[in-house]
Design a protein around this motif. Structure first.
Motif, PDB file in Angstrom:
ATOM      1  N   GLU A  93       0.821  -1.200   0.000  1.00 33.04           N
ATOM      2  CA  GLU A  93       0.000   0.000   0.000  1.00 33.04           C
ATOM      3  C   GLU A  93       0.862   1.261   0.000  1.00 33.04           C
ATOM      4  O   GLU A  93       2.017   1.254   0.417  1.00 33.04           O
ATOM      5  CB  GLU A  93      -0.896  -0.044   1.243  1.00 33.04           C
ATOM      6  CG  GLU A  93      -1.849   1.091   1.400  1.00 33.04           C
ATOM      7  CD  GLU A  93      -2.829   0.788   2.528  1.00 33.04           C
ATOM      8  OE1 GLU A  93      -4.032   0.862   2.267  1.00 33.04           O
ATOM      9  OE2 GLU A  93      -2.382   0.488   3.634  1.00 33.04           O
ATOM     10  N   ASP A  94       0.293   2.365  -0.462  1.00 28.95           N
ATOM     11  CA  ASP A  94       0.955   3.662  -0.423  1.00 28.95           C
ATOM     12  C   ASP A  94       1.387   3.990   1.009  1.00 28.95           C
ATOM     13  O   ASP A  94       0.635   3.787   1.964  1.00 28.95           O
ATOM     14  CB  ASP A  94      -0.013   4.734  -0.947  1.00 28.95           C
ATOM     15  CG  ASP A  94       0.556   6.126  -0.791  1.00 28.95           C
ATOM     16  OD1 ASP A  94       0.092   6.833   0.127  1.00 28.95           O
ATOM     17  OD2 ASP A  94       1.455   6.489  -1.541  1.00 28.95           O
ATOM     18  N   LEU A  95       2.616   4.503   1.160  1.00 33.64           N
ATOM     19  CA  LEU A  95       3.194   4.726   2.494  1.00 33.64           C
ATOM     20  C   LEU A  95       2.355   5.688   3.322  1.00 33.64           C
ATOM     21  O   LEU A  95       2.094   5.428   4.505  1.00 33.64           O
ATOM     22  CB  LEU A  95       4.626   5.257   2.350  1.00 33.64           C
ATOM     23  CG  LEU A  95       5.346   5.596   3.665  1.00 33.64           C
ATOM     24  CD1 LEU A  95       5.388   4.380   4.577  1.00 33.64           C
ATOM     25  CD2 LEU A  95       6.750   6.102   3.377  1.00 33.64           C
ATOM     26  N   LYS A  96       1.933   6.797   2.733  1.00 36.05           N
ATOM     27  CA  LYS A  96       1.145   7.780   3.477  1.00 36.05           C
ATOM     28  C   LYS A  96      -0.175   7.175   3.956  1.00 36.05           C
ATOM     29  O   LYS A  96      -0.591   7.383   5.102  1.00 36.05           O
ATOM     30  CB  LYS A  96       0.878   9.001   2.597  1.00 36.05           C
ATOM     31  CG  LYS A  96       0.270  10.162   3.347  1.00 36.05           C
ATOM     32  CD  LYS A  96       0.254  11.411   2.481  1.00 36.05           C
ATOM     33  CE  LYS A  96      -0.271  12.612   3.275  1.00 36.05           C
ATOM     34  NZ  LYS A  96      -0.275  13.845   2.456  1.00 36.05           N
ATOM     35  N   LEU A  97      -0.817   6.394   3.092  1.00 41.52           N
ATOM     36  CA  LEU A  97      -2.075   5.751   3.472  1.00 41.52           C
ATOM     37  C   LEU A  97      -1.840   4.701   4.553  1.00 41.52           C
ATOM     38  O   LEU A  97      -2.659   4.532   5.457  1.00 41.52           O
ATOM     39  CB  LEU A  97      -2.713   5.108   2.236  1.00 41.52           C
ATOM     40  CG  LEU A  97      -4.083   4.444   2.432  1.00 41.52           C
ATOM     41  CD1 LEU A  97      -5.089   5.448   2.966  1.00 41.52           C
ATOM     42  CD2 LEU A  97      -4.578   3.849   1.112  1.00 41.52           C
ATOM     43  N   PHE A  98      -0.707   4.015   4.460  1.00 43.55           N
ATOM     44  CA  PHE A  98      -0.366   3.009   5.463  1.00 43.55           C
ATOM     45  C   PHE A  98      -0.199   3.651   6.839  1.00 43.55           C
ATOM     46  O   PHE A  98      -0.657   3.124   7.856  1.00 43.55           O
ATOM     47  CB  PHE A  98       0.917   2.285   5.043  1.00 43.55           C
ATOM     48  CG  PHE A  98       1.318   1.164   5.960  1.00 43.55           C
ATOM     49  CD1 PHE A  98       0.660  -0.056   5.917  1.00 43.55           C
ATOM     50  CD2 PHE A  98       2.348   1.323   6.870  1.00 43.55           C
ATOM     51  CE1 PHE A  98       1.022  -1.094   6.762  1.00 43.55           C
ATOM     52  CE2 PHE A  98       2.717   0.298   7.713  1.00 43.55           C
ATOM     53  CZ  PHE A  98       2.049  -0.913   7.660  1.00 43.55           C
ATOM     54  N   ILE A  99       0.474   4.801   6.886  1.00 45.02           N
ATOM     55  CA  ILE A  99       0.668   5.525   8.146  1.00 45.02           C
ATOM     56  C   ILE A  99      -0.681   5.943   8.723  1.00 45.02           C
ATOM     57  O   ILE A  99      -0.925   5.833   9.926  1.00 45.02           O
ATOM     58  CB  ILE A  99       1.573   6.753   7.922  1.00 45.02           C
ATOM     59  CG1 ILE A  99       2.999   6.305   7.594  1.00 45.02           C
ATOM     60  CG2 ILE A  99       1.574   7.657   9.153  1.00 45.02           C
ATOM     61  CD1 ILE A  99       3.927   7.441   7.208  1.00 45.02           C
ATOM     62  N   ILE A 100      -1.577   6.426   7.858  1.00 42.06           N
ATOM     63  CA  ILE A 100      -2.909   6.832   8.311  1.00 42.06           C
ATOM     64  C   ILE A 100      -3.654   5.652   8.918  1.00 42.06           C
ATOM     65  O   ILE A 100      -4.330   5.781   9.947  1.00 42.06           O
ATOM     66  CB  ILE A 100      -3.711   7.435   7.138  1.00 42.06           C
ATOM     67  CG1 ILE A 100      -3.082   8.769   6.710  1.00 42.06           C
ATOM     68  CG2 ILE A 100      -5.179   7.635   7.529  1.00 42.06           C
ATOM     69  CD1 ILE A 100      -3.698   9.364   5.467  1.00 42.06           C
ATOM     70  N   ARG A 101      -3.518   4.477   8.315  1.00 39.27           N
ATOM     71  CA  ARG A 101      -4.207   3.289   8.829  1.00 39.27           C
ATOM     72  C   ARG A 101      -3.655   2.875  10.192  1.00 39.27           C
ATOM     73  O   ARG A 101      -4.406   2.437  11.060  1.00 39.27           O
ATOM     74  CB  ARG A 101      -4.096   2.143   7.829  1.00 39.27           C
ATOM     75  CG  ARG A 101      -4.806   2.408   6.504  1.00 39.27           C
ATOM     76  CD  ARG A 101      -5.220   1.112   5.840  1.00 39.27           C
ATOM     77  NE  ARG A 101      -5.748   1.334   4.492  1.00 39.27           N
ATOM     78  CZ  ARG A 101      -6.958   1.780   4.218  1.00 39.27           C
ATOM     79  NH1 ARG A 101      -7.771   2.095   5.214  1.00 39.27           N
ATOM     80  NH2 ARG A 101      -7.373   1.920   2.976  1.00 39.27           N
ATOM     81  N   ILE A 102      -2.354   3.003  10.381  1.00 37.17           N
ATOM     82  CA  ILE A 102      -1.766   2.681  11.684  1.00 37.17           C
ATOM     83  C   ILE A 102      -2.278   3.643  12.747  1.00 37.17           C
ATOM     84  O   ILE A 102      -2.626   3.240  13.864  1.00 37.17           O
ATOM     85  CB  ILE A 102      -0.226   2.725  11.616  1.00 37.17           C
ATOM     86  CG1 ILE A 102       0.303   1.592  10.737  1.00 37.17           C
ATOM     87  CG2 ILE A 102       0.379   2.605  13.020  1.00 37.17           C
ATOM     88  CD1 ILE A 102       1.809   1.581  10.594  1.00 37.17           C
TER      89      ILE A 102
END
Length: 224
Positions: free
Chosen positions: A122-131
């Motif tokens: 997944e896109d890194l920025k979206l991954f951070i948001i999910r965490i």
């Protein structure tokens, strides 16, 4: 034979470029995988809690002595036990059990949904948001359980005073103060134990997830 110069050798060795062991993409994949595993651990812990509360609920449903401890305390304060009190307590405890299971079940589903949304590619920025979203869900779960405990204690306390009033029991000042102090101490103790439990069980995993999150943010800032 040429003379060996140790200082020159050290300088030459120190000036050699250090090749990174892993590139950013490899580090990113490792962090993503670890984060996903940490979320999986929290999900299975919540499932275990749900099963535990379910088994406890079944146990109490077949245990007729469930309310004896509370009723014994009320009887010592002058309350006359009767079917109305027994039925009311049965209803209160049933509502508490159902509410507890619903809350835990809801967060089990939320944890699973958050876990399923995490994708390594997944896109890194979206991954951070999910965490970050997952962290907020965990915090909400902890605070909801503490809030639920306070509601339960408040409901039982209100019920006790309702019984005192309905049976026209006038507590002395010392008895009333002892009752209030006992409730306050029990509340503080229960909240503290719950907080310690969640800090130990969830806190360790969440701290590791935080470290991964900070590293991911550093990589994301470098990319920008």
């Amino acid at each position: 034979m040429p003379e060996f110069d140790l200082d020159s050798f050290k300088k030459t060795w120190q000036e050699q470029p250090v090749q990174p062991k892993y590139d950013d993409n490899e580090i990113l994949k490792m962090l993503n995988k670890k984060s996903r595993n940490y979320m999986k651990y929290i999900f299975w812990i919540s499932v275990a809690e749900f099963l535990f509360f379910s088994l406890m609920g079944i146990f109490y449903l077949v245990n007729s002595n469930e309310f004896d401890s509370l009723l014994n305390i009320l009887e010592k304060m002058g309350v006359q036990r009767n079917d109305t009190i027994q039925n009311s307590l049965d209803t209160i405890y049933l509502v508490i059990k159902i509410l507890s299971l619903l809350v835990t079940g809801f967060f089990v589903i939320k944890f699973y949904q958050n876990y399923r949304k995490i994708k390594i590619e997944e896109d890194l920025k979206l991954f951070i948001i999910r965490i970050i979203t997952f962290k907020k869900t965990v915090n909400a779960f902890i605070l909801t359980n503490i809030g639920l405990l306070l509601i339960v204690i408040g409901a039982l306390t209100a019920f006790a005073f309702y019984i005192f009033n309905s049976q026209q029991i006038h507590l002395s000042r010392s008895s009333l103060m002892s009752f209030i102090i006992a409730i306050s101490v029990s509340t503080i103790l229960c909240v503290t134990l719950i907080w310690i439990y969640y800090r130990l069980v969830y806190g360790i995993i969440m701290n590791r997830l935080d470290k991964n999150l900070n590293q991911l943010k550093e990589i994301e800032s470098q990319e920008n």
